[in-house]
Design a protein around this motif. Sequence first.
Motif, PDB file in Angstrom:
ATOM      1  N   GLY A   1       0.826  -1.196   0.000  1.00 48.69           N
ATOM      2  CA  GLY A   1       0.000   0.000   0.000  1.00 48.69           C
ATOM      3  C   GLY A   1       0.865   1.252   0.000  1.00 48.69           C
ATOM      4  N   ASN A   2       1.923   1.229   0.811  1.00 48.79           N
ATOM      5  CA  ASN A   2       2.821   2.376   0.859  1.00 48.79           C
ATOM      6  C   ASN A   2       3.428   2.662  -0.507  1.00 48.79           C
ATOM      7  OD1 ASN A   2       2.541   3.161   3.498  1.00 48.79           O
ATOM      8  ND2 ASN A   2       4.069   1.696   4.246  1.00 48.79           N
ATOM      9  N   THR A   3       3.866   1.600  -1.180  1.00 48.97           N
ATOM     10  CA  THR A   3       4.468   1.838  -2.496  1.00 48.97           C
ATOM     11  C   THR A   3       3.414   2.310  -3.495  1.00 48.97           C
ATOM     12  OG1 THR A   3       4.179  -0.467  -3.068  1.00 48.97           O
ATOM     13  CG2 THR A   3       6.330   0.160  -2.229  1.00 48.97           C
ATOM     14  N   ALA A   4       2.148   1.935  -3.254  1.00 45.68           N
ATOM     15  CA  ALA A   4       1.101   2.272  -4.218  1.00 45.68           C
ATOM     16  C   ALA A   4       0.897   3.774  -4.342  1.00 45.68           C
ATOM     17  CB  ALA A   4      -0.210   1.584  -3.831  1.00 45.68           C
ATOM     18  N   TYR A   5       1.007   4.511  -3.246  1.00 44.36           N
ATOM     19  CA  TYR A   5       0.766   5.951  -3.373  1.00 44.36           C
ATOM     20  C   TYR A   5       2.054   6.762  -3.416  1.00 44.36           C
ATOM     21  CZ  TYR A   5       1.675   6.593   1.636  1.00 44.36           C
ATOM     22  OH  TYR A   5       2.258   6.637   2.861  1.00 44.36           O
ATOM     23  N   GLN A   6       3.211   6.091  -3.247  1.00 42.96           N
ATOM     24  CA  GLN A   6       4.428   6.880  -3.121  1.00 42.96           C
ATOM     25  C   GLN A   6       5.078   7.248  -4.438  1.00 42.96           C
ATOM     26  OE1 GLN A   6       6.585   4.731  -0.224  1.00 42.96           O
ATOM     27  NE2 GLN A   6       5.941   6.062   1.463  1.00 42.96           N
ATOM     28  N   THR A   7       4.304   7.281  -5.511  1.00 46.42           N
ATOM     29  CA  THR A   7       4.862   7.846  -6.736  1.00 46.42           C
ATOM     30  C   THR A   7       4.208   9.199  -6.915  1.00 46.42           C
ATOM     31  OG1 THR A   7       3.198   6.573  -7.853  1.00 46.42           O
ATOM     32  CG2 THR A   7       5.457   5.748  -7.959  1.00 46.42           C
ATOM     33  N   GLY A   8       4.929  10.112  -7.460  1.00 48.38           N
ATOM     34  CA  GLY A   8       4.553  11.521  -7.511  1.00 48.38           C
ATOM     35  C   GLY A   8       3.080  11.837  -7.599  1.00 48.38           C
ATOM     36  N   GLU A   9       2.416  11.285  -8.615  1.00 42.34           N
ATOM     37  CA  GLU A   9       1.069  11.768  -8.885  1.00 42.34           C
ATOM     38  C   GLU A   9       0.062  11.408  -7.800  1.00 42.34           C
ATOM     39  OE1 GLU A   9      -0.514   9.749 -12.262  1.00 42.34           O
ATOM     40  OE2 GLU A   9       1.031   8.214 -12.183  1.00 42.34           O
ATOM     41  N   TRP A  10       0.289  10.326  -7.021  1.00 45.90           N
ATOM     42  CA  TRP A  10      -0.724   9.904  -6.050  1.00 45.90           C
ATOM     43  C   TRP A  10      -0.320  10.193  -4.611  1.00 45.90           C
ATOM     44  CZ3 TRP A  10      -5.143   9.502  -8.103  1.00 45.90           C
ATOM     45  CH2 TRP A  10      -5.300   9.017  -9.404  1.00 45.90           C
ATOM     46  N   LYS A  11       0.745  10.938  -4.425  1.00 45.54           N
ATOM     47  CA  LYS A  11       1.245  11.166  -3.064  1.00 45.54           C
ATOM     48  C   LYS A  11       0.191  11.756  -2.141  1.00 45.54           C
ATOM     49  CE  LYS A  11       6.072  11.111  -2.199  1.00 45.54           C
ATOM     50  NZ  LYS A  11       7.242  11.431  -3.000  1.00 45.54           N
ATOM     51  N   PHE A  12      -0.737  12.523  -2.719  1.00 46.86           N
ATOM     52  CA  PHE A  12      -1.745  13.178  -1.888  1.00 46.86           C
ATOM     53  C   PHE A  12      -2.812  12.193  -1.394  1.00 46.86           C
ATOM     54  CE2 PHE A  12      -3.546  12.844  -6.011  1.00 46.86           C
ATOM     55  CZ  PHE A  12      -4.908  12.715  -5.812  1.00 46.86           C
ATOM     56  N   ALA A  13      -2.887  11.024  -2.014  1.00 48.93           N
ATOM     57  CA  ALA A  13      -4.043  10.147  -1.767  1.00 48.93           C
ATOM     58  C   ALA A  13      -3.747   9.030  -0.762  1.00 48.93           C
ATOM     59  CB  ALA A  13      -4.534   9.558  -3.090  1.00 48.93           C
ATOM     60  N   TYR A  14      -2.880   9.285   0.215  1.00 47.07           N
ATOM     61  CA  TYR A  14      -2.520   8.189   1.135  1.00 47.07           C
ATOM     62  C   TYR A  14      -3.679   7.781   2.033  1.00 47.07           C
ATOM     63  CZ  TYR A  14      -1.657  12.204   4.200  1.00 47.07           C
ATOM     64  OH  TYR A  14      -1.789  13.337   4.915  1.00 47.07           O
ATOM     65  N   VAL A  15      -4.541   8.737   2.397  1.00 42.21           N
ATOM     66  CA  VAL A  15      -5.669   8.381   3.274  1.00 42.21           C
ATOM     67  C   VAL A  15      -6.550   7.338   2.601  1.00 42.21           C
ATOM     68  CG1 VAL A  15      -7.669   9.224   4.522  1.00 42.21           C
ATOM     69  CG2 VAL A  15      -5.623  10.643   4.344  1.00 42.21           C
ATOM     70  N   GLU A  16      -6.808   7.526   1.314  1.00 45.27           N
ATOM     71  CA  GLU A  16      -7.654   6.588   0.589  1.00 45.27           C
ATOM     72  C   GLU A  16      -7.024   5.198   0.567  1.00 45.27           C
ATOM     73  OE1 GLU A  16      -6.916   9.554  -0.209  1.00 45.27           O
ATOM     74  OE2 GLU A  16      -8.639  10.672  -0.964  1.00 45.27           O
ATOM     75  N   VAL A  17      -5.694   5.148   0.335  1.00 46.03           N
ATOM     76  CA  VAL A  17      -5.010   3.852   0.296  1.00 46.03           C
ATOM     77  C   VAL A  17      -5.094   3.166   1.651  1.00 46.03           C
ATOM     78  CG1 VAL A  17      -2.779   2.725   0.039  1.00 46.03           C
ATOM     79  CG2 VAL A  17      -3.462   4.507  -1.564  1.00 46.03           C
ATOM     80  N   TYR A  18      -4.824   3.914   2.724  1.00 48.63           N
ATOM     81  CA  TYR A  18      -4.879   3.308   4.060  1.00 48.63           C
ATOM     82  C   TYR A  18      -6.307   2.877   4.403  1.00 48.63           C
ATOM     83  CZ  TYR A  18      -0.056   4.539   5.038  1.00 48.63           C
ATOM     84  OH  TYR A  18       1.301   4.614   5.003  1.00 48.63           O
ATOM     85  N   ALA A  19      -7.288   3.672   3.985  1.00 46.27           N
ATOM     86  CA  ALA A  19      -8.680   3.294   4.240  1.00 46.27           C
ATOM     87  C   ALA A  19      -8.995   1.973   3.544  1.00 46.27           C
ATOM     88  CB  ALA A  19      -9.628   4.383   3.748  1.00 46.27           C
ATOM     89  N   PHE A  20      -8.509   1.832   2.314  1.00 48.20           N
ATOM     90  CA  PHE A  20      -8.743   0.606   1.551  1.00 48.20           C
ATOM     91  C   PHE A  20      -8.088  -0.593   2.247  1.00 48.20           C
ATOM     92  CE2 PHE A  20      -7.408  -2.223  -2.027  1.00 48.20           C
ATOM     93  CZ  PHE A  20      -8.679  -2.604  -2.425  1.00 48.20           C
ATOM     94  N   ILE A  21      -6.826  -0.404   2.688  1.00 48.03           N
ATOM     95  CA  ILE A  21      -6.119  -1.494   3.370  1.00 48.03           C
ATOM     96  C   ILE A  21      -6.813  -1.848   4.680  1.00 48.03           C
ATOM     97  CG2 ILE A  21      -3.963  -2.118   4.500  1.00 48.03           C
ATOM     98  CD1 ILE A  21      -2.539  -0.420   2.411  1.00 48.03           C
ATOM     99  N   SER A  22      -7.251  -0.797   5.405  1.00 48.27           N
ATOM    100  CA  SER A  22      -7.946  -1.035   6.667  1.00 48.27           C
ATOM    101  C   SER A  22      -9.187  -1.878   6.434  1.00 48.27           C
ATOM    102  CB  SER A  22      -8.368   0.288   7.306  1.00 48.27           C
ATOM    103  OG  SER A  22      -7.262   1.115   7.463  1.00 48.27           O
ATOM    104  N   LEU A  23      -9.882  -1.592   5.341  1.00 52.18           N
ATOM    105  CA  LEU A  23     -11.095  -2.338   5.036  1.00 52.18           C
ATOM    106  C   LEU A  23     -10.762  -3.821   4.821  1.00 52.18           C
ATOM    107  CD1 LEU A  23     -13.980  -1.303   4.767  1.00 52.18           C
ATOM    108  CD2 LEU A  23     -13.725  -1.521   2.281  1.00 52.18           C
ATOM    109  N   ILE A  24      -9.643  -4.088   4.151  1.00 53.87           N
ATOM    110  CA  ILE A  24      -9.239  -5.485   3.933  1.00 53.87           C
ATOM    111  C   ILE A  24      -8.922  -6.152   5.271  1.00 53.87           C
ATOM    112  CG2 ILE A  24      -7.521  -7.002   2.891  1.00 53.87           C
ATOM    113  CD1 ILE A  24      -7.189  -4.977   0.657  1.00 53.87           C
ATOM    114  N   TYR A  25      -8.090  -5.477   6.092  1.00 55.35           N
ATOM    115  CA  TYR A  25      -7.774  -6.029   7.419  1.00 55.35           C
ATOM    116  C   TYR A  25      -9.059  -6.254   8.208  1.00 55.35           C
ATOM    117  CZ  TYR A  25      -2.673  -5.579   7.415  1.00 55.35           C
ATOM    118  OH  TYR A  25      -1.347  -5.740   7.169  1.00 55.35           O
TER     119      TYR A  25
END
Lengths: 248, 359
Positions: free
Chosen positions: B310-334
Motif C-alpha cells: 500500500g505504501n508503495t502504491a501511493y508513493q509515486t509523484g502523482e498519487w502522493k496526496f491520496a494516502y488516506v484513501e489507500v490506508y482506508a482501503f487497506i484497513s477495510l481489507i484487514y
Amino acid sequence: MQVNAPAIEIRDLNKFYGTFQALKGISLTVKKGEKVVVCGPSGSGKSTMIRCINQLEEHDSGDIRVFGTLLNDNVASIDEIRREVGMVFQHFNLFPHMTVLENCTLAPILVRKSSRADAEARARHFLEKVRIPDQADKFPGQLSGGQQQRVAIARALCMQPEILLFDEPTSALDPEMIAEVLDVMTTLASDGMTMVCVTHEMGFARKVADRVIFMDKGEIVEEADPETFFTQPVNDRTRLFLSQILGH
Amino acid sequence: MTAQPYLSNRRLQRIRAEYFGSAGSGLLTLISLGLIIGIGWAVLNWALLRGSFTATATQAECMAKGGACWSVIAVRWRVILFGIYPYEEQWRSAIACAVVVVMTILSCLPVMWRFWRLAAVWGLGTAAFYILMRGGYFGLIPVDEQQWGGLALTLFLFVTTSVLGMPMAIGLALMRRSDLPVIARVTGIIIDTIRSLPLLSILFAFAIVLPFVLPDALTGDKLYRVIWGGALFFAAYEAEILRGGFQGISKGQEEAAKALGLPYWHRISRIVLPQAFRLALPATINQIVITFMETSLVVVVGFVELLAAGNTAYQTGEWKFAYVEVYAFISLIYFSFVFGLSRYGAYLESRMNAGQRKE
C-alpha cells in the motif's frame, strides 16, 4: 492376571507426603466377590489407600497385587491394572464436553478396542442398570448430582472391571439423592462385584459389607464383619467414631 | 387498547429511563448522538457523496469535488494486492489468495475436524499455493519468494505462522506441565525468553543472523525463516494461554481418565486439550488476530506485504496526496478478515457452550 489369586493384596503399604506419613504399614486382602467398606475420620488415609490400588497415588514402599499382578513403576502393569479396576469419585468427574453416552463409550473404544456399536449397546445396557436409560444424549451438566453419579458408575461398569473402587461416592450429594446411588451400589453388590467402598453410609455398610475396616491416622485400627463392628467394636477410637457418626 | 401500542410505550419508557434518566445523562446522550451523527455524516460525505470514483480522475478533479479520491485504488489496486509480483503473472497470486481463503474456511468447518480431512486440505492447499506462487511447474514462470507480495503474502504469512505455531504451542504447553522437573523448567525458560524479546528482533535474528549460524541446507529461503520465527513467537504466547486453560480443568478430570485406563496421549487429546481449548478460546482468538496484524512487521526484513505494498502504491509523484484513501482501503481489507475471525470465535464459543453447563 491369575483367577485364583486374591482380588487385592496389600502388604506393608507406606505413603508419605513430604515428611507426613499418610499410610503406615497397611496390609489388607480382598477376596474376589468380597465387599469391603472402609470408614474413618477425615485425614485417616482411607482415600489415599484406595487411590494407591489404581495408582492415582504412588506408594513409597510395600506391595500391591491385583489378581496376582504386582504394581510397580512399570507403566504397562499400571495400565493393565487400571483396565480391571474401575473407580467412582466423590465429585463424579464426568467429562463435561461429552454426552453421557460418549462418557460411557470412550474408554471401551479406545482401551478395550470395542467397536462403536458394541460399546454403545453395552453403555445403554449399563445405563439401564443404573436406571437412567433415557439420558444418554444429554451432557453431564444437564443432570442432577445423583444422576451424574449413576452415570459415573455406568461409565466404570462399561469397562467391565473385576473390581470397583468407590471413593466417598455420596459425600457430594444432596440428601435426597443419596438413596438412589446407594440402591444402585446395592444392586451391584448382589450381582457379585468385588467392591471396596470408602463411605460414611453406615446403613449401607451394615446391609452390604462382608467386612468393615476402620482407619485412623494412616493405620487400620479395626477390621470385622458388620455385625461385630457395629455392636462390639474393640478399639476405643472405633467406639468414639461410631458414637459420633451414629449418635445423632 | 391493543397490545402493540402498549409494547412500544414500554420501550419508550425504557429508553427514557435509561438514556434520559437525569439532566446529566440526558445531556450526555444528546452530545453522543450529535457526535455520532456528525462524524458519520463527515465520513459519508467524504467517502461517497463527494468522492471521485473514475479511474481517470486527476488530483485537480478530485480536489474540485472535495472528497475522497478513490481513483488511486482503481489505478493502483494491483500493486496493493500483489506487490511487486510480476504484472503478467498476477492472476496466479489472485488464485493463490483464493486458495488460502478457501483452505481457511474449510478448516474452520466442524465437519472437517478429522485428522485426515484437515491433513488433505492443508497438504493440497499448501501445494497449490506454492506451485501457483513459486511457479516452475506446469509451464509457470518461476517467481522468487522475494517478489511475492501484497495480500497473497500477508495471507500466506498469517496462515503458515498460525498453523505451524499451534502444534508448537501445544507441545510447549504440555512440556511445561511435565512431571519431570527438568523438562518443565527448561521449557519455562524457553517460553519466557521468547516472550521477553520483541517480535522485530526475532524476525531479524531468523532472517539475517540465522544464515551465519546454520549451514545453507538448513536455513531455506528468508521467507521460510521469517515464518518459523513468527511461529515460534506465536507458540510462546499461545503456550501460556493454553497453560491458563489447563489450570481451569479440575484434577479429577485426568484422574477419571487414568482410572479408566486411558493412556497419556488419549488423556491429553480426548479429555485435557478439548477442555483447555474451550477455556482458552477467547484469548486464543485474540492471539490469532494479533498474529494477523503482526504480519505487517516483515517489512523490516524486506518483504512487501499488504501494508508495505500500500505504501508503495501511493508513493509515486502523482498519487502522493491520496494516502488516506489507500490506508482506508487497506484497513477495510484487514477489517473484513479480522472481523470474520472474531465472529467465527463467537460462533465457536456458543457452539462449545451448547448443552453444557459448568459442573
